[in-house]
Design a protein around this motif. Structure first.
Motif, PDB file in Angstrom:
ATOM      1  N   GLN A 112       5.842  38.298  73.823  1.00 22.11           N
ATOM      2  CA  GLN A 112       6.339  37.802  72.553  1.00 22.11           C
ATOM      3  C   GLN A 112       5.655  38.504  71.392  1.00 22.11           C
ATOM      4  OE1 GLN A 112       8.945  35.638  72.204  1.00 22.11           O
ATOM      5  NE2 GLN A 112       8.825  36.177  70.025  1.00 22.11           N
ATOM      6  N   ASP A 118       7.496  40.197  68.325  1.00 17.12           N
ATOM      7  CA  ASP A 118       7.271  39.700  66.963  1.00 17.12           C
ATOM      8  C   ASP A 118       7.013  40.829  65.975  1.00 17.12           C
ATOM      9  OD1 ASP A 118       7.694  37.096  67.699  1.00 17.12           O
ATOM     10  OD2 ASP A 118       5.562  36.563  67.826  1.00 17.12           O
ATOM     11  N   THR A 141       9.247  41.226  62.607  1.00 10.67           N
ATOM     12  CA  THR A 141       8.628  40.980  61.302  1.00 10.67           C
ATOM     13  C   THR A 141       8.091  42.235  60.623  1.00 10.67           C
ATOM     14  OG1 THR A 141       6.401  40.617  62.206  1.00 10.67           O
ATOM     15  CG2 THR A 141       7.901  38.719  62.151  1.00 10.67           C
TER      16      THR A 141
END
Length: 392
Positions: free
Chosen positions: A269, A273, A277
């Motif tokens: 993850q 991420d 982002t």
């Protein structure tokens, strides 16, 4: 794949892809993610910089601890095999540590599928340690290591050893591409350019913190997913090579994979991420914590093994053991599983002398035969194995 989220990524773009499913003959259309090159002048938040700095200090302590040993390669051996077991487990290949050690003494026909994959990683690590002395981290070096990692496995395909020329997807096998967790850049000029940019970034000469550089390079490598198979194992090996190329670590004695294996979901993850982002700081903090914790634990484990070695040797001396048998006992922290030919090499003695030394250690209860007295007998030192199998 989170198409909507990836469409908003500030560090890459979705591109349309299409093909034919060979299982059904039906055509499909979907999206692949093409990352931008890593930033030329990356900046770190205070927390990320602090953790990365502390991690680098712990790696230096680990390197110093190993350098003080008269035979560093003895402790390198179980460390590499522990890394091999965990880095393969992250990709779904599981084997007991006993099986990993036993694989060193088997020929190709005797290996299980799991042992072959794990032994390939050990071979690739040995190869990498030699290559990095002469060559920089590069597409070519990565390709040579990838070919070794997948040799004789299901991933040993026509494009082994070079970046892929086909589309791949990360996720459940034999499922539609729409069910993939992530679809990396198509295997065309965009991948070639992405690898070229990655290679230049990894090798640039600046003062950017080494552990932060490792984290960012690892993200980019895994996001590009440049090879048809073995990317995860290869990417984690390259992270260790970065430390060696930078002169921070002289031997591959940092076990990152066991820590990451315990946090597989967070690890995966964390990579995603960054893509969603564009913020590298949380990922760098996570990766730097892995380096920091594992480097510190590595120093502790070295101390533990040396104490065990001294205890074994002293106990044998009290029992009147001397000569070749006592000499062989000193090597067991690196060879908790061995055969007589290996004992011969370690001690520099003839076969009969080595055989007698092994027999003496069996008689004293230090070694136990695990092959049912067949030809090519193997012996295990359970005291050492109980420590090395939990190398962090």
């Amino acid at each position: 794949m989170d198409v909507d989220g990836l469409r908003k990524s500030p560090i890459g773009e979705l591109v349309p892809i299409s093909g034919t499913d060979p299982r059904t003959g039906l055509g499909w259309s979907y999206w692949a993610f093409v990352p931008q090159p890593l930033p030329a002048s990356p900046t770190l938040g205070a927390r990320a910089a602090n953790i990365a700095g502390l991690a680098a200090m712990e790696v230096a302590r680990l390197d110093q601890a190993v350098s003080q040993l008269p035979r560093p390669e003895i402790l390198v051996r179980p460390t590499v095999r522990r890394e091999a077991a965990s880095t393969s487990a992250l990709e779904g290949t599981y084997a007991s540590f006993d099986d990993v050690l036993e694989a060193d003494f088997l020929d190709d026909r005797q290996l299980t599928v799991e042992q072959r994959e794990i032994r390939n990683y050990v071979t690739a690590t040995d190869q990498a340690v030699e290559l990095i002395k002469t060559y920089p981290i590069s597409r070519n070096l990565a390709g040579r290591l990838q070919a070794t990692i997948v040799k004789g496995t299901q991933g040993d395909s026509f494009d082994a050893g070079d970046i892929r020329q086909r589309q791949v997807a990360i996720g459940p096998k034999n499922r539609p591409i729409e069910e993939a967790r992530f679809v990396p850049v198509p295997g065309d000029d965009r991948l070639v350019q992405g690898m070229s940019d990655w290679e230049k970034w990894v090798n640039r000469d600046d003062d950017f913190m080494i552990v932060a550089r490792m984290a960012m390079a690892h993200y980019q490598f895994e996001t590009l997913h440049p090879f048809a198979d073995g990317n995860g194992r290869l990417g984690r090996l390259i992270a260790i090579l970065q430390l060696m190329q930078d002169g921070v670590l002289r031997w591959p004695v940092l076990n990152l994979a066991p820590w990451l294996e315990q946090r597989r979901d967070v690890y995966q993850q964390g990579l995603l991420d960054v893509t969603l982002t564009g913020d590298f700081d949380p990922w760098i903090e996570f990766f730097a914590e892995a380096v920091h914790v594992q480097a510190r634990a590595g120093v502790q484990k070295i101390t533990q093994l040396l104490i065990l070695r001294d205890s074994i040797v002293e106990d044998l001396r009290v029992q009147g053991v001397k000569g070749t048998a006592l000499h062989l006992a000193e090597f067991l922290i690196g060879y908790p599983v061995l055969d007589v030919p290996t004992a011969r090499i370690l001690t520099g003695k003839g076969f009969e002398t080595a055989n007698q030394a092994v027999a003496k250690l069996v008689d004293k209860g230090l070694l136990v035969e695990i092959t049912g007295k067949r030809q090519n007998r193997l012996f295990v030192c359970r005291q050492v194995l109980n420590v090395t199998q939990f190398l962090v």
